[in-house]
Design a protein around this motif. Sequence first.
Motif, mmCIF file in Angstrom:
data_model
loop_
_atom_site.group_PDB
_atom_site.id
_atom_site.type_symbol
_atom_site.label_atom_id
_atom_site.label_comp_id
_atom_site.label_asym_id
_atom_site.label_seq_id
_atom_site.Cartn_x
_atom_site.Cartn_y
_atom_site.Cartn_z
ATOM 1 N N VAL A 120 0.860 -1.185 0.000
ATOM 2 C CA VAL A 120 0.000 0.000 0.000
ATOM 3 C C VAL A 120 0.895 1.234 0.000
ATOM 4 N N LYS A 121 0.848 1.983 -1.085
ATOM 5 C CA LYS A 121 1.606 3.223 -1.196
ATOM 6 C C LYS A 121 0.650 4.406 -1.115
ATOM 7 N N ILE A 122 1.013 5.406 -0.348
ATOM 8 C CA ILE A 122 0.202 6.622 -0.210
ATOM 9 C C ILE A 122 1.053 7.812 -0.653
ATOM 10 N N LYS A 123 0.566 8.517 -1.654
ATOM 11 C CA LYS A 123 1.231 9.735 -2.126
ATOM 12 C C LYS A 123 0.432 10.923 -1.618
ATOM 13 N N TYR A 124 0.940 11.550 -0.577
ATOM 14 C CA TYR A 124 0.196 12.612 0.098
ATOM 15 C C TYR A 124 0.310 13.938 -0.641
ATOM 16 N N PHE A 125 1.462 14.219 -1.214
ATOM 17 C CA PHE A 125 1.661 15.446 -1.994
ATOM 18 C C PHE A 125 1.472 15.095 -3.469
ATOM 19 N N THR A 126 0.414 15.572 -4.062
ATOM 20 C CA THR A 126 0.060 15.210 -5.434
ATOM 21 C C THR A 126 0.311 16.371 -6.386
ATOM 22 N N ASP A 127 0.600 16.010 -7.649
ATOM 23 C CA ASP A 127 0.915 17.012 -8.662
ATOM 24 C C ASP A 127 -0.324 17.703 -9.205
ATOM 25 N N ASN A 128 -1.477 17.098 -9.060
ATOM 26 C CA ASN A 128 -2.682 17.702 -9.621
ATOM 27 C C ASN A 128 -3.910 17.296 -8.806
#
Length: 385
Positions: A128-136
């Motif tokens: 499970v990967k969580i990308k908290y800072f998103t590009d859009n």
Amino acid sequence: MVKKIFKFKQGAVSIFVVIFTSLLIGLIALAFIRLMILGQRRALNSDLADSAYDSALAGLEDAKRAIIEYERNICANDAAKCRELANNVLNGNNCDAVQHILGGDKGKEVPIAKKGGSNALDQAYTCVKIKYFTDNYVRDLKQGAGEQIVLPLNVNKEMTSIRLQWHSPKDSVNSNYNFDNISGDALYKWPNTQEWGSKPPVLMVQLIKEGESDPRTLYLRPVAGGSGTANFGDDDSTNKLHWKPDKAPVSAVHCQKGRSPYECSVVLSGFSVQPGDRQTFLRITKIYDTQTTINFDPNTSGTPDVTRFNGIQPEIDVTGRANHIFRRVKARVEFTTGLFPYPSATLHVGGNICKSFEMTDYRLKNDKSFTPDGDDHTPECFIDK
């Protein structure tokens, strides 16, 4: 002398017929058995694939719980741990994001617990990967006219502009339309819904800041020869170039039919947002009922040191397993009840609102009686909701 004649070939045809018939029946039986085995295998793989998908969804739900825990408890009480998790765990590369926040054995898959019955499917989510800072920020607007969203402008670096793109070619139910090539006062003359057809909708974008009673407003109208920029400073009565009495400024946005990934694109400027600001929002309202997709990109400079959204729409990447079958799910989630809860509207109804207006030159006193207000020029207006 009796001569014996042995007829060795008598009955050979019957023997060959029996042999070939047996072989044919055997081949048919083997083919049928093979089809049965393949069908059973496909059914089993289909069940395993569905179970692996369910495992991925379970991981997705655990990731949502981890985000809530991170926002409400960790970041609210431990700023150092909040930053450490953001840099090292919630960067879209760590497979143990859930275990780091909710606890558990790191480096191992998380089995899906079953209450009773057998565990023959052996379900678990492995990563499970969580990308908290998103590009859009991406949203579909599929409801009717008036549908709106509120976007918090919470970013990791200072932002003075943002790119808004909308209407993918797949959003058009009917591609039989062309963009108007208009400017000036003609921008304020909007056709009805039937005449508008499947064109990308006009968007009303409002900049809302804490302490300001009147939000700056822009109407973004798709045209053929429009501009690629729009400034919230145009919504200013001192700017005679764009401002019209009793009219919010309409910006002509250049759109191109069939352009991928979005037909319309504009860079919005005229504001400044600092990192950690949780009091600035964009409210986007769809004017026409055309289905559309919007995309906000906070990085308009194209430099490597990009500006990203801070926890506005985290991206979750989950891999689920059932026996030897794996399924992967990617999803965006919006967390609107954390450190910056916001309402989408003050009042929302499914039907109509009935108001009765009464104009009078008398003032309503506390005892509900009318008395002259002494002003002969301006009548009073009372609203009965």
